[in-house]
Design a protein around this motif. Structure first.
Motif, PDB file in Angstrom:
ATOM      1  N   VAL A   1       9.827   4.395   2.584  1.00 24.49           N
ATOM      2  CA  VAL A   1      10.892   4.943   2.698  1.00 24.49           C
ATOM      3  C   VAL A   1      10.543   6.457   2.519  1.00 24.49           C
ATOM      4  CG1 VAL A   1      13.203   5.148   1.895  1.00 24.49           C
ATOM      5  CG2 VAL A   1      12.673   3.236   2.024  1.00 24.49           C
ATOM      6  N   LEU A   2       9.840   6.943   3.264  1.00 19.46           N
ATOM      7  CA  LEU A   2       9.651   8.419   3.143  1.00 19.46           C
ATOM      8  C   LEU A   2       9.792   9.253   4.922  1.00 19.46           C
ATOM      9  CD1 LEU A   2       7.046   9.237   0.811  1.00 19.46           C
ATOM     10  CD2 LEU A   2       6.213   9.834   3.359  1.00 19.46           C
ATOM     11  N   PRO A   3      10.207   9.593   4.971  1.00 17.87           N
ATOM     12  CA  PRO A   3      10.636  10.500   6.567  1.00 17.87           C
ATOM     13  C   PRO A   3       8.788  11.295   6.822  1.00 17.87           C
ATOM     14  CG  PRO A   3      11.358  11.464   4.725  1.00 17.87           C
ATOM     15  CD  PRO A   3      10.697  10.874   4.080  1.00 17.87           C
ATOM     16  N   LEU A   4       8.439  11.131   7.613  1.00 17.41           N
ATOM     17  CA  LEU A   4       7.574  11.755   8.229  1.00 17.41           C
ATOM     18  C   LEU A   4       7.573  12.222   9.782  1.00 17.41           C
ATOM     19  CD1 LEU A   4       4.122  11.530   7.121  1.00 17.41           C
ATOM     20  CD2 LEU A   4       3.678   9.520   8.791  1.00 17.41           C
TER      21      LEU A   4
ATOM     22  N   ALA B   1      -5.458  -7.080  16.180  1.00 15.91           N
ATOM     23  CA  ALA B   1      -6.595  -6.185  15.814  1.00 15.91           C
ATOM     24  C   ALA B   1      -7.687  -5.620  14.927  1.00 15.91           C
ATOM     25  CB  ALA B   1      -6.094  -5.008  16.960  1.00 15.91           C
ATOM     26  N   GLY B   2      -6.367  -6.514  13.596  1.00 22.80           N
ATOM     27  CA  GLY B   2      -6.758  -6.154  12.234  1.00 22.80           C
ATOM     28  C   GLY B   2      -5.886  -4.593  12.234  1.00 22.80           C
ATOM     29  N   ILE B   3      -5.208  -4.082  12.259  1.00 23.03           N
ATOM     30  CA  ILE B   3      -4.292  -2.568  12.525  1.00 23.03           C
ATOM     31  C   ILE B   3      -3.003  -3.336  11.024  1.00 23.03           C
ATOM     32  CG2 ILE B   3      -3.250  -0.877  13.158  1.00 23.03           C
ATOM     33  CD1 ILE B   3      -5.120  -1.062  16.066  1.00 23.03           C
ATOM     34  N   THR B   4      -3.252  -2.194  10.471  1.00 30.01           N
ATOM     35  CA  THR B   4      -2.079  -2.470  10.024  1.00 30.01           C
ATOM     36  C   THR B   4      -0.849  -1.318   9.826  1.00 30.01           C
ATOM     37  OG1 THR B   4      -3.798  -3.191   7.293  1.00 30.01           O
ATOM     38  CG2 THR B   4      -1.744  -2.128   6.860  1.00 30.01           C
ATOM     39  N   ASN B   5       0.394  -2.020  10.166  1.00 29.00           N
ATOM     40  CA  ASN B   5       1.074  -1.415  10.261  1.00 29.00           C
ATOM     41  C   ASN B   5       1.932  -0.985   9.323  1.00 29.00           C
ATOM     42  OD1 ASN B   5       1.273  -2.031  13.004  1.00 29.00           O
ATOM     43  ND2 ASN B   5       1.368  -4.163  12.566  1.00 29.00           N
ATOM     44  N   TYR B   6       2.441   0.553   8.778  1.00 32.99           N
ATOM     45  CA  TYR B   6       3.330   1.273   8.544  1.00 32.99           C
ATOM     46  C   TYR B   6       4.325   1.372   9.872  1.00 32.99           C
ATOM     47  CZ  TYR B   6      -0.251   0.722   4.809  1.00 32.99           C
ATOM     48  OH  TYR B   6      -1.422   0.747   4.238  1.00 32.99           O
TER      49      TYR B   6
ATOM     50  N   ASP C   1       6.187  17.027   5.284  1.00 30.58           N
ATOM     51  CA  ASP C   1       4.602  15.849   5.441  1.00 30.58           C
ATOM     52  C   ASP C   1       3.487  16.363   4.134  1.00 30.58           C
ATOM     53  OD1 ASP C   1       5.631  14.608   7.172  1.00 30.58           O
ATOM     54  OD2 ASP C   1       4.167  15.512   8.380  1.00 30.58           O
ATOM     55  N   LEU C   2       3.638  17.615   3.735  1.00 30.87           N
ATOM     56  CA  LEU C   2       2.470  17.647   2.545  1.00 30.87           C
ATOM     57  C   LEU C   2       3.005  18.281   1.460  1.00 30.87           C
ATOM     58  CD1 LEU C   2       0.456  20.720   4.417  1.00 30.87           C
ATOM     59  CD2 LEU C   2      -0.485  18.748   3.884  1.00 30.87           C
ATOM     60  N   GLU C   3       4.440  18.283   1.173  1.00 28.92           N
ATOM     61  CA  GLU C   3       5.070  18.179  -0.279  1.00 28.92           C
ATOM     62  C   GLU C   3       4.898  16.540  -0.829  1.00 28.92           C
ATOM     63  OE1 GLU C   3       8.471  22.203   0.107  1.00 28.92           O
ATOM     64  OE2 GLU C   3       8.726  19.826   0.981  1.00 28.92           O
ATOM     65  N   GLN C   4       5.151  15.864   0.457  1.00 29.06           N
ATOM     66  CA  GLN C   4       5.472  14.448  -0.271  1.00 29.06           C
ATOM     67  C   GLN C   4       4.296  14.039  -0.233  1.00 29.06           C
ATOM     68  OE1 GLN C   4       9.099  13.016   2.207  1.00 29.06           O
ATOM     69  NE2 GLN C   4       7.724  12.928   3.402  1.00 29.06           N
ATOM     70  N   LEU C   5       2.586  14.479   0.082  1.00 26.38           N
ATOM     71  CA  LEU C   5       1.824  13.702   0.251  1.00 26.38           C
ATOM     72  C   LEU C   5       1.014  14.623  -0.946  1.00 26.38           C
ATOM     73  CD1 LEU C   5       0.284  14.022   3.515  1.00 26.38           C
ATOM     74  CD2 LEU C   5       1.133  11.399   2.634  1.00 26.38           C
ATOM     75  N   LEU C   6       1.322  15.528  -1.503  1.00 24.23           N
ATOM     76  CA  LEU C   6       0.841  16.583  -2.336  1.00 24.23           C
ATOM     77  C   LEU C   6       1.636  17.079  -3.768  1.00 24.23           C
ATOM     78  CD1 LEU C   6      -1.721  18.675   0.006  1.00 24.23           C
ATOM     79  CD2 LEU C   6      -1.947  17.632  -1.932  1.00 24.23           C
TER      80      LEU C   6
ATOM     81  N   MET D   1       0.568  -1.264  -0.228  1.00 20.05           N
ATOM     82  CA  MET D   1      -0.217   0.044   0.198  1.00 20.05           C
ATOM     83  C   MET D   1       0.564   0.768   0.118  1.00 20.05           C
ATOM     84  SD  MET D   1      -2.792   1.350   2.331  1.00 20.05           S
ATOM     85  CE  MET D   1      -3.957   1.171   2.341  1.00 20.05           C
ATOM     86  N   SER D   2       0.693   2.237  -0.957  1.00 22.13           N
ATOM     87  CA  SER D   2       1.454   3.632  -1.010  1.00 22.13           C
ATOM     88  C   SER D   2       0.598   4.311  -0.221  1.00 22.13           C
ATOM     89  CB  SER D   2       1.449   3.991  -2.484  1.00 22.13           C
ATOM     90  OG  SER D   2       0.308   4.731  -2.687  1.00 22.13           O
ATOM     91  N   ILE D   3       1.320   5.356   0.323  1.00 24.96           N
ATOM     92  CA  ILE D   3       1.927   6.127   0.763  1.00 24.96           C
ATOM     93  C   ILE D   3      -0.235   7.094   0.570  1.00 24.96           C
ATOM     94  CG2 ILE D   3       3.230   8.008  -0.454  1.00 24.96           C
ATOM     95  CD1 ILE D   3       3.079   9.034   2.689  1.00 24.96           C
ATOM     96  N   GLN D   4      -0.504   7.354  -0.944  1.00 23.80           N
ATOM     97  CA  GLN D   4      -1.034   7.821  -1.299  1.00 23.80           C
ATOM     98  C   GLN D   4      -2.387   6.815  -1.520  1.00 23.80           C
ATOM     99  OE1 GLN D   4      -1.066  10.384  -2.788  1.00 23.80           O
ATOM    100  NE2 GLN D   4       0.374  11.321  -2.860  1.00 23.80           N
ATOM    101  N   ALA D   5      -2.313   5.816  -0.834  1.00 22.56           N
ATOM    102  CA  ALA D   5      -3.677   5.117  -0.154  1.00 22.56           C
ATOM    103  C   ALA D   5      -4.045   5.383   0.699  1.00 22.56           C
ATOM    104  CB  ALA D   5      -2.965   3.129  -0.763  1.00 22.56           C
ATOM    105  N   ILE D   6      -3.173   6.124   1.694  1.00 22.19           N
ATOM    106  CA  ILE D   6      -3.540   6.364   3.007  1.00 22.19           C
ATOM    107  C   ILE D   6      -4.127   7.777   3.319  1.00 22.19           C
ATOM    108  CG2 ILE D   6      -2.850   6.954   5.878  1.00 22.19           C
ATOM    109  CD1 ILE D   6      -0.315   5.142   5.123  1.00 22.19           C
TER     110      ILE D   6
END
Length: 897
Positions: free
Chosen positions: A383-386, A349-354, A71-76, A1-6
């Motif tokens: 591989v993406l600093p958050l 608990a069905g939570i996906t770990n990133y 963060d926003l530069e990487q998301l948008l 799952m990519s960052i855009q999927a989140i």
């Protein structure tokens, strides 16, 4: 799952859709609750994608704004996110404006004026505090040029002078322009690179941006806007708040509004005070025409759709509240068993770990650590600093950041615009004085005769004039700059200048080549001899070594990484290591030493760390102890402050192998010190040791691996390393978010000293005041106390009792007092990240290496640092002293040491 999927998950979330529907209407006031860490970044990105309106995010301070920006530069994507910073440090300190920030501010204003797609703008209170020129004033003051326009060169010249641009030979920074024949180069305040406009008669034939350093074209453009310095506070244009400038459709996200209004009010009070204290002849605007207070911004915010991000319900903002379920990342204190347990619980608990990692290497470290723990865990590495991790139980995702798990310092990246290292050849060229010697690769040494316009095939061109023997003249085109360099030779010795066309230069080059071959042959012999020796080959890295390296607070710089790999490769080789690690002050040489020392201890060997001063032995002991606290390693130190009883105990522990790492001054080379099994010798600041100590070292390190660290190597050591008689690792890259130290030469002026210390204390920092005479050091401290009655001042020097001095240093490190008046005892390697201003009294009496080392005591964090050299007037100094001070004034860039 990519960052855009989140991001998509957040777009589809019920709360986000309700929020988007509300924000479609006008003048809405809403609250967002429980959006911890970077969940806010994902939510903002999701809203922006769904709404396609302009957004403004107001963070609490510059650092937080920079993290959200990243963060926003990487998301948008970088094109959709802009940073709007403050332009200077203190109101009315016009000479202290920052060109990079002015560029960024102008870029935002330019983008808002253009018809481009709306963007997300990230800002903070200190930036909103400054008013901006109104839209009509900006349009009036913007010169728009497109291909095919009819413009006279005189008109452009006049307009740029009106905009207060300065005419130079070569443009190197915003606000410069040059005219050469039919070519105009101009560095606008709204672009990272300068523009080159070519004319055919009066018609604009081509426009392109170009690289300052290489002078090569970058991209062709059809039209450009040239903006003056819109932040110039002397200009009398009409101004308005930034919130009045932006579109009324903008959606404003604010964090704590109370903090925002309070910060603005405090800044406004400071501006009023500074305005009253104005003494210059320049007419500057009143505070209320240039700056905004909390009341102004509060009123301006009322006309926008406002989103307040808070975890407590605000009574004042009675708008609708949207509650998310994102909690902050748990603190693991580097305990990987705890992390592993946590991730397993999430799986159940069905939570996906990133796991968000700064680089591939960090991701690999996680895989290695979990493999070692034999943990069967489901997780994805991204591989993406958050900025900060979070767990969103509604969306069933857990995002963890590597820097929080490893407790590392997380760096932010801000656009540095044009950087000083560009234009170095041009800077050197403009710094060359007539009659300076330069070396031309084909024609040899000549004298610089200045820049001259010459006619080539009917066209005027700028050329560099070089004068050779018998008054021969050579004109060199400015496009052949790479062929010349400033002459470097023995100080004071005049070089021989030959006639043009004589064979002397070619002979000299040939002679030098054969000499180099001769040296190379001797070197190969020496190197072969070294390779014949055998030492101890250390084992490859273990899991513990990986854990130690991962727990480093900061991200490794590329050079640090290379140096670490080189050192470890040398240790794993069976030939004894002899490596010099050369890096500027504060560039992370100690961390490399700690990793090498741990590798040796991990292989059941002992380590000796040799340092030049008593204080440094104590400081290194503290650093090593803190870094290795989680590991079974015994660290001790030996210096003149230890009692005889303590010394004897340390000697016994070393002989029995109970002490793993010993840090000490030259006492370590004493005959009475016996090691059980010494495997590594680390020498710090090697230039401080005399020949006698070095000769004793040779007996100690016959087949022992040796690592030498220095910022200012002595010529002999450097020569050996450059000749490959020793291996060399150079650390050129500064740590993240490190600023160059601003260096100033001042006379002993009470007002300047008081203002600088007051400024440092006001931002929560500490100050070093170096005065190298014990006889009257108390008088100097008394004078400072008189100037700053509220400051906490302490005195430190080498004649103090050992325990007292150690206590004093620890108190200063723990921020217990503001100003430390001391002798040069602080010079070598003392690391106080909170101290960011240093005064060096009578700086003309120190050597270049000493001054550079002392300047390196400040600027060791992400704050801007200041160094003041207090000297008598230049004409009262010796020639050498003047040259030393001028050299340090010029070379302030990171790594220029």
């Amino acid at each position: 799952m990519s960052i855009q999927a989140i991001v998509k998950l957040y777009q589809q979330a019920g709360q986000t859709q309700k929020l988007v529907n509300t924000l479609q209407k006008e003048n809405q006031k809403v609250q967002l609750q429980f959006l911890a860490g970077s969940a806010l970044s994902f939510c903002t990105a999701a809203c922006y994608k769904n709404l396609e309106k302009p957004f403004l995010l107001i963070a609490n301070d510059k650092e937080e704004a920079a993290y959200y920006l990243n963060d926003l530069e990487q998301l948008l994507g970088e094109k959709n996110v802009l940073f709007y910073p403050g332009s200077y440090r203190r109101p009315y300190q016009i000479e202290e404006t920052d060109n990079v920030n002015i560029l960024l501010r102008s870029e935002v204003l330019n983008r808002l004026n253009s018809r481009k797609k709306p963007a997300v703008i990230v800002t903070y209170p200190a930036a909103l505090f400054e008013k901006v020129v109104t839209k009509s004033e900006l349009s009036k003051n913007t010169l728009k040029i497109k291909i095919g326009d009819e413009l006279s060169l005189d008109f452009i010249n006049e307009v740029l002078f009106e905009y207060q641009f300065k005419r130079v030979d070569f443009v190197t920074e915003p606000g410069d322009f040059s005219v050469r024949g039919g070519i105009v180069d101009v560095f606008s305040f709204s672009n990272d690179q300068p523009y080159r406009i070519e004319f055919f008669g009066n018609e604009v034939e081509s426009i392109r941006s170009f690289d300052v350093e290489t002078q090569l074209s970058d991209e062709n453009l059809n039209k450009i806007s040239i903006l003056p310095n819109v932040e110039n506070k002397i200009l009398q244009e009409k101004r308005q708040s930034f919130l009045q400038y932006i579109s009324s459709k903008t959606i404003v996200f604010t964090k704590e509004t109370e903090t925002l209004f309070n910060t603005l009010n405090q800044l406004f009070i400071k501006a009023e005070r500074a305005f009253k204290e104005q003494t210059g002849t320049l007419s500057v605007g009143q505070p209320d025409t240039l700056f905004c207070n909390g009341k102004t911004i509060k009123k301006d915010l009322e006309q926008f759709n406002c989103v307040l991000v808070s975890n407590t319900l605000s009574t004042e903002n009675a708008g609708q509240a949207f509650t998310y379920n994102a909690t902050p990342q748990t603190s693991f204190n580097k305990q990987f068993e705890l992390l592993s347990k946590h991730l397993k619980e999430n799986n159940l608990a069905g939570i996906t770990n990133y796991l968000f990692c700064a680089n591939e290497q960090q991701a690999q470290r996680f895989h290695d650590i979990f493999d070692d723990l034999d943990a069967d865990i489901q997780y994805n590495t991204v591989v993406l600093p958050l900025y900060q991790g979070f767990i969103d139980k509604d969306l069933k995702i857990a995002c963890y950041t590597d820097h929080q798990i490893f407790e590392r310092y997380h760096k932010f990246r801000l656009k540095s615009g044009f950087s000083k290292k560009q234009a170095i050849t041009l800077k050197e060229l403009t710094n060359l004085q007539i009659s300076d010697y330069v070396t031309h690769i084909d024609h040899g040494i000549g004298k610089f005769g200045g820049l001259q316009k010459i006619e080539v095939e009917g066209k005027k061109q700028e050329a560099i004039k070089l004068i050779y023997g018998d008054r021969d003249v050579l004109y060199l085109s400015i496009h052949s700059l790479h062929k010349i360099s400033k002459y470097n030779g023995k100080e004071g010795k005049v070089p021989k200048v030959y006639k043009l066309g004589s064979k002397a230069w070619a002979k000299l080059k040939q002679k030098t080549k054969s000499k180099v071959k001769e040296i190379a042959y001797d070197l190969i012999k020496l190197y072969a001899k070294r390779k014949m020796q055998t030492g101890y080959a250390f084992n490859p890295d273990t899991y513990m070594q990986l854990e130690l390296e991962s727990s480093f607070m900061y991200e490794d710089t590329p050079d640090q990484l290379t140096a670490t790999q080189d050192v470890k490769a040398d240790m794993e080789n069976e030939q004894p290591m002899d490596r010099l690690v050369c890096g500027d002050v504060g560039f992370g040489k100690t961390e490399i030493a700690i990793r090498a020392a741990f590798k040796a201890v991990d292989n059941d060997k002992q380590v000796a760390v040799l340092v030049p001063t008593t204080i440094l032995a104590f400081q290194h002991f503290q650093t090593f102890k803190q870094r290795l606290a989680e590991f079974p390693v015994v660290v001790d130190y030996l210096n003149r402050f230890r009692t005889t009883k303590q010394r004897n105990a340390i000697k016994n522990d070393l002989a029995d192998g109970r002490t793993d790492i010993i840090i000490g001054t030259h006492q370590l080379v004493n005959k009475t010190i016996q090691f059980k099994d010494l495997g590594l010798l680390i020498i710090d600041e090697e230039q401080k040791f005399g020949v006698a100590v070095k000769d004793k070292l040779k007996t100690l390190k016959a087949n022992v691996d040796t690592l030498t660290l220095t910022a200012t190597p002595i010529p002999r050591t450097l020569q050996f390393s450059l000749m490959a008689a020793r291996d060399l690792s150079v650390i050129n890259t500064p740590p993240p978010n490190r600023h160059p130290i601003e260096t100033r030469v001042i006379r002993f002026n009470e007002a300047t000293i008081r203002d600088a210390i007051q400024y440092e204390i006001s931002r929560g920092g500490q100050v070093f005041f170096i005065h190298n005479r014990i006889e009257n050091i108390k008088e100097v401290a008394g004078l400072l106390q008189r100037l700053l009655p509220n400051a906490n001042i302490a005195i430190g020097h080498g004649r103090m009792e050992g325990k007292k001095l150690e206590k004093l240093m620890m108190a200063f490190l723990n921020n217990e007092f503001d100003v430390m008046v001391s002798t040069t005892i602080v010079e070598s390697g003392l690391d106080v990240p909170n101290a960011n201003t240093i005064f060096i009294n009578n700086a003309n009496n120190f050597g270049l290496s000493d001054l550079h080392q002392m300047r390196g005591r400040v600027g060791r964090s992400n704050k801007k640092a200041f160094c003041y050299f207090i000297t008598p007037p230049y004409h009262m100094m010796t020639d050498d002293a003047r040259k030393r001070i001028q050299a340090l004034e010029v070379f302030t860039e990171l790594g220029s040491g």
